[in-house]
Motif scaffolding. Structure first.
Motif, PDB file in Angstrom:
ATOM      1  N   GLY A 156       0.766  -1.166   0.097  1.00  0.00           N
ATOM      2  CA  GLY A 156       0.016   0.138  -0.029  1.00  0.00           C
ATOM      3  C   GLY A 156       1.014   1.379   0.073  1.00  0.00           C
ATOM      4  O   GLY A 156       0.500   2.318  -0.711  1.00  0.00           O
ATOM      5  N   TYR A 157       1.908   1.126   0.813  1.00  0.00           N
ATOM      6  CA  TYR A 157       2.646   2.475   0.761  1.00  0.00           C
ATOM      7  C   TYR A 157       3.546   2.560  -0.523  1.00  0.00           C
ATOM      8  O   TYR A 157       3.564   3.414  -1.066  1.00  0.00           O
ATOM      9  CB  TYR A 157       3.842   2.353   1.716  1.00  0.00           C
ATOM     10  CG  TYR A 157       3.504   2.739   3.271  1.00  0.00           C
ATOM     11  CD1 TYR A 157       3.366   4.142   3.483  1.00  0.00           C
ATOM     12  CD2 TYR A 157       3.412   2.147   4.495  1.00  0.00           C
ATOM     13  CE1 TYR A 157       2.803   4.614   4.736  1.00  0.00           C
ATOM     14  CE2 TYR A 157       3.098   2.675   5.730  1.00  0.00           C
ATOM     15  CZ  TYR A 157       2.764   3.911   5.970  1.00  0.00           C
ATOM     16  OH  TYR A 157       2.523   4.334   6.905  1.00  0.00           O
ATOM     17  N   TYR A 158       3.893   1.422  -1.010  1.00  0.00           N
ATOM     18  CA  TYR A 158       4.646   1.183  -2.416  1.00  0.00           C
ATOM     19  C   TYR A 158       3.651   1.770  -3.342  1.00  0.00           C
ATOM     20  O   TYR A 158       4.175   2.841  -4.129  1.00  0.00           O
ATOM     21  CB  TYR A 158       4.995  -0.197  -2.828  1.00  0.00           C
ATOM     22  CG  TYR A 158       5.126  -0.384  -4.264  1.00  0.00           C
ATOM     23  CD1 TYR A 158       6.321   0.152  -4.888  1.00  0.00           C
ATOM     24  CD2 TYR A 158       4.392  -1.256  -4.791  1.00  0.00           C
ATOM     25  CE1 TYR A 158       6.517  -0.053  -6.123  1.00  0.00           C
ATOM     26  CE2 TYR A 158       4.592  -1.534  -6.013  1.00  0.00           C
ATOM     27  CZ  TYR A 158       5.484  -0.954  -6.979  1.00  0.00           C
ATOM     28  OH  TYR A 158       5.824  -1.048  -8.152  1.00  0.00           O
ATOM     29  N   LYS A 159       2.576   1.421  -3.643  1.00  0.00           N
ATOM     30  CA  LYS A 159       1.565   1.818  -4.501  1.00  0.00           C
ATOM     31  C   LYS A 159       1.393   3.366  -4.493  1.00  0.00           C
ATOM     32  O   LYS A 159       1.308   4.056  -5.477  1.00  0.00           O
ATOM     33  CB  LYS A 159       0.181   1.014  -4.373  1.00  0.00           C
ATOM     34  CG  LYS A 159      -0.960   1.689  -5.058  1.00  0.00           C
ATOM     35  CD  LYS A 159      -2.435   0.941  -4.741  1.00  0.00           C
ATOM     36  CE  LYS A 159      -3.339   1.680  -5.505  1.00  0.00           C
ATOM     37  NZ  LYS A 159      -4.422   1.242  -4.859  1.00  0.00           N
ATOM     38  N   ASN A 160       0.990   3.976  -3.374  1.00  0.00           N
ATOM     39  CA  ASN A 160       0.539   5.072  -3.301  1.00  0.00           C
ATOM     40  C   ASN A 160       2.073   6.194  -3.452  1.00  0.00           C
ATOM     41  O   ASN A 160       1.901   7.124  -4.024  1.00  0.00           O
ATOM     42  CB  ASN A 160       0.334   5.652  -1.821  1.00  0.00           C
ATOM     43  CG  ASN A 160      -1.241   5.410  -1.743  1.00  0.00           C
ATOM     44  OD1 ASN A 160      -2.033   6.064  -1.970  1.00  0.00           O
ATOM     45  ND2 ASN A 160      -1.330   3.876  -1.500  1.00  0.00           N
ATOM     46  N   ALA A 161       3.248   5.685  -3.029  1.00  0.00           N
ATOM     47  CA  ALA A 161       4.479   6.216  -3.237  1.00  0.00           C
ATOM     48  C   ALA A 161       4.789   6.452  -4.610  1.00  0.00           C
ATOM     49  O   ALA A 161       5.120   7.234  -5.321  1.00  0.00           O
ATOM     50  CB  ALA A 161       5.470   5.662  -2.476  1.00  0.00           C
ATOM     51  N   ARG A 162       4.757   5.233  -5.344  1.00  0.00           N
ATOM     52  CA  ARG A 162       4.757   5.262  -6.975  1.00  0.00           C
ATOM     53  C   ARG A 162       3.862   6.176  -7.847  1.00  0.00           C
ATOM     54  O   ARG A 162       4.224   6.830  -8.742  1.00  0.00           O
ATOM     55  CB  ARG A 162       4.540   3.723  -7.290  1.00  0.00           C
ATOM     56  CG  ARG A 162       4.700   3.485  -8.824  1.00  0.00           C
ATOM     57  CD  ARG A 162       4.480   1.981  -8.958  1.00  0.00           C
ATOM     58  NE  ARG A 162       4.385   1.556 -10.352  1.00  0.00           N
ATOM     59  CZ  ARG A 162       3.551   1.783 -11.188  1.00  0.00           C
ATOM     60  NH1 ARG A 162       2.249   1.883 -10.688  1.00  0.00           N
ATOM     61  NH2 ARG A 162       3.440   1.482 -12.550  1.00  0.00           N
ATOM     62  N   ALA A 163       2.512   6.070  -7.193  1.00  0.00           N
ATOM     63  CA  ALA A 163       1.684   7.166  -7.641  1.00  0.00           C
ATOM     64  C   ALA A 163       2.148   8.549  -7.746  1.00  0.00           C
ATOM     65  O   ALA A 163       1.626   9.293  -8.423  1.00  0.00           O
ATOM     66  CB  ALA A 163       0.211   6.669  -7.178  1.00  0.00           C
ATOM     67  N   LEU A 164       2.881   8.829  -6.489  1.00  0.00           N
ATOM     68  CA  LEU A 164       3.068  10.041  -6.220  1.00  0.00           C
ATOM     69  C   LEU A 164       4.551  10.524  -6.903  1.00  0.00           C
ATOM     70  O   LEU A 164       5.266  11.588  -6.864  1.00  0.00           O
ATOM     71  CB  LEU A 164       3.418  10.412  -4.634  1.00  0.00           C
ATOM     72  CG  LEU A 164       2.078  10.302  -3.753  1.00  0.00           C
ATOM     73  CD1 LEU A 164       2.531  10.511  -2.319  1.00  0.00           C
ATOM     74  CD2 LEU A 164       1.232  11.794  -4.271  1.00  0.00           C
ATOM     75  N   GLY A 165       4.828   9.537  -7.658  1.00  0.00           N
ATOM     76  CA  GLY A 165       6.164   9.656  -8.540  1.00  0.00           C
ATOM     77  C   GLY A 165       7.496   9.336  -8.161  1.00  0.00           C
ATOM     78  O   GLY A 165       8.341   9.304  -8.628  1.00  0.00           O
ATOM     79  N   VAL A 166       7.461   8.294  -6.921  1.00  0.00           N
ATOM     80  CA  VAL A 166       8.631   8.011  -6.347  1.00  0.00           C
ATOM     81  C   VAL A 166       9.182   6.892  -7.550  1.00  0.00           C
ATOM     82  O   VAL A 166       8.378   5.965  -8.025  1.00  0.00           O
ATOM     83  CB  VAL A 166       8.653   7.191  -5.356  1.00  0.00           C
ATOM     84  CG1 VAL A 166       9.576   6.356  -4.724  1.00  0.00           C
ATOM     85  CG2 VAL A 166       8.011   8.358  -4.152  1.00  0.00           C
TER      86      VAL A 166
END
Lengths: 375, 114, 527
Positions: A156-166
């Motif tokens: 979940g952290y990964y998915k959201n971080a990725r969506a924020l451009g990480v």
């Protein structure tokens, strides 16, 4: 592709993913590197999912309590994914007078830190959880403890971080860190070179060999421990369980399956084949442990067992620390098997450290240079 | 083509376009549909291991015996790579589900019953 | 922890595991074989048909008989075969844990052979999870091990050898096979297997696949449709069948999980059917002393699995110092030659997926066989086994180069010639007189040999055909002759029924048909 970011994070475990997420929310550019093919393939996807305050070292307790109070209850909403957090208490079970002593000691220390935890007798234990056997004579009870799904929390952290451009890059093994003009700048992998103003090393036990390249060490060891999961069973109880004897720990998941960890006692010398293979004698031992406490689970089918490395710090709490002698280096490792419960808090703290903000909690107890000889 | 192609999670897969058979069940044990698997890929779950942890595909009683290849082909198609590129999920003991009480019962004098 | 130790632990009592056990035990190794099933033999005991191959490698022997022979040989050599023994896991130091009864047992092997075989693949379509959609292998288990009919009206998806063989066995079990369907444009399995299904009247739909299984509680019907070269459905080509069962024969995947667990180096090899261990020519994996044989190391068939098992058993004997290098090399070469023999011809691994247009003899292959499941009348004459000698003579409808030669030795008069090249098409020597004994008919694993007599009586001839159905027709019975496509073409009278231990349950049915039908009628159906 760019290989430069404000912050480079080494390790895509729940700590690295959480830090990346909170940094990205601040608008900081982040690259996360992991040597494994899959995100969070270390302890983050192998732990028992405990979100406990009780039983923790008093130095670590403020982090755990902050998480339970301020972060876990809203995490599912924050991440847009159900991390299956349940704040239904933790029972640490005892059967003997010796167990009672251990539990009493833990309880006294936690109460002194302001945690609402108390000793209860066997009857009260079975009022809370009627499936526990008569052998259980006492327990420490912390009603605000609980559990969550570590797989979904990490992803979940990964998915959201990725969506924020990480930018996450897996299969990217870091071989060394390099200082440029006195400041840590480069992260060299087997295939590429990355540059950042800050480097957070959150790579579990592997952190040790990575930070060695800039002359830093953390006194920790790796221990291979095991867990197992059953088929889905009808809903039985919601608490997190543990024992004074450390026979097993675990809980029933939303899915209905039970996730239990445990030990055979031979862990400190366990070897593996490089693929975290389980030992032949551990799962049977965990099963025997569980059945003594929860006889009803004797017929439950074990579907899978697995092993994972704990990065055990010599003094039992993690290193969460800036390293002044290597400007730009931030360490988050040696979580000693209880990093998951405090991961949202640590992720947020790391985001504050990496951006030069004042941290929301005092973290001086977790400094990297706290270790001293006996005499 | 190797796993290399999917290591960088920043590569874009384009928009998620629903397909008519998205509601078809692929993992029977855990009742996971094709659409859920496709969506998970778009959420960034690029490896079979991540898909499995995210959705529980292959984590049921058949331990992925039925759906492993099916899931793989769906993920590969979504990522536009060959299925052979995708490492299957790790195999772990027990190879067949086993009751706790039997697993717990290690024969004392090993080999006696043989 | 103390535990029982063996020279060689074998997981899987199928053809490769048992073959390895025999070779290892013969050389002095202490061997145990564990199998999770209640019966040994792996897939062999489901194989009621006669095997292809050479005489030396058990050709024309039925699979289950081969299984019995292997078990007996293993028992005589002192191999322990433990059934209902499920391997829970394989761990460090070549340790395995086995569930037996209500306990688990720990064992160690100085060497281990994994011969766990394969599992069936699935395909999905609307309704694929309905009860009644089953694997072809599962259908075979129900019929041949448990004596249960899988269904009454069945559609088979998959024209590989499994789909063809199981379709035939379903017919033998009294089921109606409404159609044999494959998305591929050509039949994947042996033409002779296809032909024996087609002449029973089962229609073949190549370039077709299942659109949906119908029904709410269970399968009540199925819709198939034609697909284009990209496997997309072509609108308007839908066909519906009322069925209660849909059998899927869409390939196998190696059950290699134990090897992966133990940490063997693996590869994903589509030509071998999926995840397989990387191993050397002896079947030794990246872990010293850990061997593999049979389908777990790449999907093939039972004959090659047995040879791979032998090689691995011998290699384990060498690894543990029971034999010297000389013996290893000699035995390896012998077995490797046999394996190479099995892996040649039109169905050799390198030809998988390819259209072979001409036989080794330069004859155009039968396209009708590949597309419809039977050789067309205008194609049949070009094959060397088809002649028109006066009097009774064999007609061999064997049109593909496969490694198989029992017919050559079956004829006491030596009128059938294959030669030393095992994949050559059998030819009939017209100069040698046929005595009509029928040994060739019964010897052909593909049921592709017929005895034809064009001048039985004025206006009538006879066709002697292999017959493996019950009830067995009686002399004097009247019925119909079916052509290669299963269509009724003439009236037919049974004039002779022969059974003999030498025929091994292949009965020879001689039917009288009009003279112009002797090259057409290939099956008999009662009125």
């Amino acid at each position: 592709m760019y290989n430069t970011a404000d912050v480079i994070i080494v390790g895509s475990g729940v700590i690295g993913c959480a830090a990346a997420y909170y940094l990205a929310k601040k608008g900081v550019s982040v690259i996360v590197l992991d040597k494994d093919d899959s995100i969070g393939n270390g302890g983050s996807s192998r732990n028992g999912g405990g979100v406990r305050q009780s039983g923790r070292d008093p130095r670590e307790l403020p982090l755990a309590m902050y998480g339970v109070e301020h972060m876990w209850p809203t995490l599912s909403e924050e991440l847009g994914i159900d991390v299956e957090y349940h704040k239904k208490g933790n029972l640490r079970l005892g059967k003997t007078e010796k167990h009672k002593e251990i539990l009493q000691g833990l309880t006294d220390r936690a109460v002194a830190c302001g945690l609402d935890v108390r000793m209860i007798d066997g009857n009260e234990v079975r009022e809370i959880n009627p499936y526990l056997s008569e052998e259980v004579t006492c327990a420490s009870w912390c009603a605000t403890d609980g559990h969550a799904n570590p797989l979904l929390t990490t992803l979940g952290y990964y998915k959201n971080a990725r969506a924020l451009g990480v930018r996450f890059i897996t299969g990217e093994e870091v071989v060394e860190l390099q200082k440029i003009k006195g400041k840590l700048k480069r992260v060299v992998t087997k295939k590429n070179v990355y540059e950042g103003e800050k480097v957070i090393v959150a790579a579990g036990y592997e952190s040790r060999s990575i930070i060695q390249s800039v002359g830093i060490d953390v006194p920790m060891r790796a221990e291979l421990i095991e867990a197992l999961v059953t088929e889905a069973e009808p809903k039985m109880f919601e608490q997190m369980l543990g024992t004074a004897d450390a026979d097993f720990y675990g809980h029933q998941t939303d899915h209905g399956s039970f996730v239990f960890g445990g030990a055979s006692g031979l862990e400190s010398t366990a070897k593996d084949n490089g693929k975290m293979i389980t030992a032949s004698i551990t799962a049977p031992c965990i099963c025997r442990g569980i059945m003594k406490y929860i006889p009803k689970l004797a017929d439950a089918k074990i579907v899978r067992t697995w092993a994972g490395y704990e990065d055990i710090c010599i003094d039992g709490i993690p290193v969460i620390s800036e390293v002044e002698e290597v400007p730009g280096l931030i360490l988050a490792c040696a979580f000693t098997g209880h990093g998951f419960g405090i991961s949202p808090v640590v992720g947020k703290l790391l985001s504050q450290m990496a951006t030069g903000e004042e941290t929301m909690l005092d973290i001086k107890e977790f400094r990297y240079d706290r270790f001293h000889a006996n005499i | 083509m190797t796993m290399e192609n999917i290591y960088d999670r920043a590569i874009t897969l384009g928009e998620y376009v629903p397909e008519p058979d998205d509601d078809r069940i692929i993992c029977r044990c855990e009742e996971i549909t094709k659409g859920e698997i496709r969506r998970a890929v778009h959420d960034g779950m690029y490896t079979i291991t991540e898909i499995r942890r995210y959705l529980r595909t292959g984590m049921g009683l058949c331990q992925g015996q039925t759906c492993a290849k099916l899931v793989k082909s769906i993920v590969a198609r979504e990522l536009e790579v060959s299925p052979a590129v995708l490492e299957p999920a790790t195999s772990r003991s027990p190879m067949r589900p086993i009751e706790m009480k039997i697993f717990a019962q290690e024969a004392k004098e090993v080999g006696d019953n043989v | 922890m103390s535990m029982k130790r063996y020279d060689l632990i074998i997981v899987g009592a199928g053809p490769s595991g048992l073959s390895a056990a025999i070779e290892a035990a013969r050389r002095g190794l202490k061997v145990v074989v564990f199998d999770e099933n209640e019966k040994p033999g792996g897939q062999l005991f489901k194989q009621i048909h006669k095997f292809f191959g050479s005489k030396e490698h058990k050709a024309k022997v039925r699979g289950f008989v081969i299984g019995q022979q292997l078990l007996q040989e293993a028992a005589e050599l002192g191999v322990e075969v433990v059934l209902n023994a499920t391997v829970v896991g394989m761990y460090m130091d070549k340790e395995i844990v086995v569930k037996m009864g209500e306990e688990v047992h720990h064992f160690k092997g100085d060497s281990i052979l994994i011969a766990t075989g394969a599992a069936e693949n699935m395909v999905t379509f609307d309704g694929w999870t309905l009860p009644g959609v089953i694997g072809a292998g599962a259908a075979q288990t129900m019929m041949n091990l448990h004596g249960i009919k899988p269904g009454s009206k069945i559609l088979m998806l998959g024209s590989g050898n499994v789909g063809l063989v199981v379709s035939y066995q379903l017919l033998q079990a009294g089921c109606e096979v409404v159609a044999l369907v494959d998305a591929a444009p050509r039949v994947g399995g042996y033409g002779v297997h296809a032909a024996k299904v087609a002449r029973c009247g089962v229609p073949f739909y190549l370039s077709h696949t299942i659109m949906k299984a119908e029904g709410t509680e269970c399968v009540t019907g199925v819709t198939i449709a034609q697909v284009d070269s990209h496997f997309k459905f072509i609108p308007g080509t839908e066909k519906h069948f009322d069925v209660d069962t849909i059998c899927l024969a869409v390939g196998l995947s190696p059950m290699s999980q134990l090897l992966k667990m133990a940490g063997c180096e693996m590869e994903d090899n589509p030509r071998r059917g999926g995840q397989v261990p990387i191993c050397d020519e002896y079947g030794e994996t990246s872990i010293k002393g850990l061997f593999v044989a049979g389908d777990v190391s790449g999907i093939e068939e039972a004959s090659s699995a047995m040879i791979e098992g032998r090689i691995a058993g011998i290699a384990a004997a060498y690894y543990l110092g029971y034999i010297d290098k000389e013996e290893l090399d000699a035995k390896y070469q012998e077995n490797q030659a046999a394996l190479a023999g099995l892996r040649q011809g039109m169905f050799a691994p390198e030809n998988r997926g390819k259209l072979v247009e001409k036989t080794e003899e330069g004859i155009d292959v039968s396209m009708n066989l590949l597309e419809k499941g039977f050789i067309a009348e205008d194609e049949i004459e070009r094959f060397p086994g088809v002649t028109h000698t006066k009097g009774i003579h064999p007609v061999i409808e064997c049109s593909q180069n496969i490694p198989c030669n029992p017919c050559q030795d079956a004829c006491p008069k030596h009128c059938i010639k294959i030669g030393s090249h095992i994949t050559a098409l059998p030819a009939v020597d017209e100069n040698v007189e046929c005595v009509g004994c029928g040994m060739c008919v019964a010897s052909c694993s593909g049921q592709a040999i017929f005895l034809v007599q064009e001048d039985y009586e004025p206006g009538y001839g006879t066709v002697t055909l292999p017959y493996e159905f019950l009830p067995l027709p009686q002399k004097g019975d009247k019925g119909f002759g079916l052509d290669r496509s299963g269509k009724k073409v003439c009236e037919a009278e049974v004039v002779q029924v022969r059974t003999s231990p030498a025929f091994d349950h292949t009965n020879l049915l001689t039917i009288k048909v009009p003279s112009d039908m002797v090259m057409k009628a290939r099956f008999y159906k009662a009125e």
